[in-house]
Design an enzyme around this catalytic site. Structure first.
Site, short mmCIF file in Angstrom:
data_model
loop_
_atom_site.label_atom_id
_atom_site.label_comp_id
_atom_site.label_asym_id
_atom_site.label_seq_id
_atom_site.Cartn_x
_atom_site.Cartn_y
_atom_site.Cartn_z
N HIS A 153 -90.99 30.24 97.95
CA HIS A 153 -91.37 29.02 98.36
C HIS A 153 -90.81 28.52 99.76
O HIS A 153 -90.24 27.51 100.13
CB HIS A 153 -90.59 28.02 97.50
CG HIS A 153 -91.25 26.40 97.20
ND1 HIS A 153 -91.23 25.90 96.04
CD2 HIS A 153 -91.88 25.85 98.02
CE1 HIS A 153 -92.04 24.63 96.18
NE2 HIS A 153 -92.41 24.70 97.45
N GLU A 193 -88.38 28.47 89.51
CA GLU A 193 -87.74 28.64 90.78
C GLU A 193 -86.37 28.54 90.56
O GLU A 193 -85.98 27.52 90.03
CB GLU A 193 -88.48 28.09 91.97
CG GLU A 193 -89.98 28.39 91.84
CD GLU A 193 -90.19 27.53 93.16
OE1 GLU A 193 -89.94 26.72 93.87
OE2 GLU A 193 -91.84 27.40 93.06
N ARG A 215 -97.91 24.74 93.05
CA ARG A 215 -96.88 24.66 92.11
C ARG A 215 -96.92 25.85 91.07
O ARG A 215 -97.93 26.04 90.59
CB ARG A 215 -96.62 23.25 91.43
CG ARG A 215 -96.05 22.29 92.11
CD ARG A 215 -94.71 22.44 92.55
NE ARG A 215 -94.09 21.29 93.38
CZ ARG A 215 -94.10 21.19 94.75
NH1 ARG A 215 -94.37 22.40 95.30
NH2 ARG A 215 -93.42 20.43 95.32
C1 8YV Z 1 -90.90 22.03 100.02
C2 8YV Z 1 -92.84 21.72 99.15
O1 8YV Z 1 -90.23 23.34 99.90
O2 8YV Z 1 -93.85 19.60 99.98
C3 8YV Z 1 -93.58 20.14 99.02
O3 8YV Z 1 -94.21 19.63 97.93
O4 8YV Z 1 -93.23 22.08 97.95
C4 8YV Z 1 -92.33 22.15 100.14
O5 8YV Z 1 -92.75 21.48 101.37
C5 8YV Z 1 -89.83 21.20 99.23
O6 8YV Z 1 -90.59 19.88 99.06
C6 8YV Z 1 -88.72 20.91 99.99
O7 8YV Z 1 -87.69 20.71 98.72
#
Ligand code: 8YV
Length: 330
Positions: free
Chosen positions: A287, A269, A240
């Site tokens: 991302h 983001e 993150r």
């Molecule tokens: C996805 C992510 O882009 O799983 C996560 O925490 O950051 C990614 O796999 C995201 O959750 C999709 O919205």
């Protein structure tokens, strides 16, 4: 009559954008509402339907904050598409007896692959070399400058959970000695534990961030840690943006106090600091860590299994560790 899973509000609410096929299933199979984006429409919707909502399906990009939970008084589950759930207010969920699920394991391989890909790219400068070829510079300026080898580099992992461990396994095959920092040492880990991010940064050539986001890790990689990686060192973040002091990172890259960075995540983001866009020694991804057809399908399937299980039994399949609400409390 006391509220049970059987008598509780049953309506499903989609919060934030989701994978189109998942949103379709929510609408067609679960007759789900979608939370309006427009503030006024949202207000009207919540006043009219907020009490009917028993389960929210959201993603790590949107989540459910305390203010929205307040407007959904009968909410009992937040079903999160994604392993990270830092956008959902966990203390508020615990206080309200709201269970939360995520999608662990199914995305581990792809996110670890992304970390390794970013590491190779930023050290070997493949994206920069690709730009060099496309710009027609090769015939004019000659060979591309030499880059850095990845094999045998000392790698530090911040957050040796499922994804961090999968990254370490991959890089062990590259002959990279691995050390790591966690809140606590991992029992029986073959890697070297270091008890602070600062000390870890001092010891390694590449620092890879794989820790969960949220308040506990906010700016864990601060100015001092970035400076400790040093002018020959690299930072890779697939976790993150909040884990890194982004301003300090930009400053260090600008001043040449850090050799380069591979980033799949950012503090705000989809905005990426302009200064980074102009740098040739950073690799910037939008991302996409888990973004393959296979993994996103598996995440969708697990999200729906959590929802279905919750609606049928009141239990989630993969509840997050902090919020295991006993069935009796729901
Ligand atoms: C996805 C992510 O882009 O799983 C996560 O925490 O950051 C990614 O796999 C995201 O959750 C999709 O919205």
């Amino acid at each position: 009559m006391p509220e049970t899973a059987a008598t509780a509000a049953r309506r499903v609410l989609q919060v934030g954008p989701l994978k189109p096929s998942l949103a379709d299933t929510l609408r067609s199979t679960y007759d789900a509402f979608a939370l309006p984006v427009d503030a006024e429409e949202r207000e009207t919707f919540l006043a009219e339907h907020g009490r009917e909502v028993g389960a929210v399906v959201t993603s790590g990009r949107t989540g459910v904050d305390a203010a929205l939970m307040e407007r959904l008084p009968n909410l009992r589950a937040v079903v999160n598409f994604g392993v990270g759930y830092d956008t959902t207010d966990i203390p508020a969920a615990v206080a309200r007896g709201v269970a939360v699920s995520n999608t662990p394991d199914v995305l581990t391989d792809c996110v670890a692959d992304t970390a390794v890909g970013l590491t190779i790219d930023v050290l070997r400068r493949f994206s920069a070399a690709d730009r060099y070829v496309r710009a027609g510079r090769w015939p004019v300026e000659g060979n591309f400058p030499l880059t850095r080898q990845i094999s045998h580099k000392k790698v530090g992992v911040i957050g040796l959970g499922r994804i961090g461990s999968a990254i370490a396994t991959r890089l062990t095959a590259f002959g990279c000695p691995i050390s790591y920092h966690n809140r606590r040492p991992v029992v029986d880990s073959p890697y070297t534990y270091v008890d602070s991010p600062l000390e870890l940064a001092r010891r390694v050539d590449v620092l890879i961030i794989a820790a969960a986001g949220g308040d506990r890790t906010r700016n864990l990689v601060d100015r001092n840690v970035i400076d400790a990686i040093g002018p020959d060192g690299y930072l890779v973040n697939i976790a993150r943006g909040s884990v890194v002091d982004e301003e300090a990172l930009v400053d260090a890259l600008t001043a040449g106090r850090l050799a380069g960075a591979g980033l799949d995540v950012f503090a705000d983001e989809p905005r990426v600091p302009d200064a980074l866009l102009a740098m040739d020694n950073v690799v910037l991804l939008p991302h996409v860590g888990s973004g393959t057809l296979e993994t996103r399908a598996a995440m969708e399937e697990l999200t729906l299994r959590n929802l279905e299980s919750f609606l049928r039994t009141g239990e989630l399949v993969t509840p997050v560790p902090e919020v295991k609400v006993p069935a009796a409390a729901r």
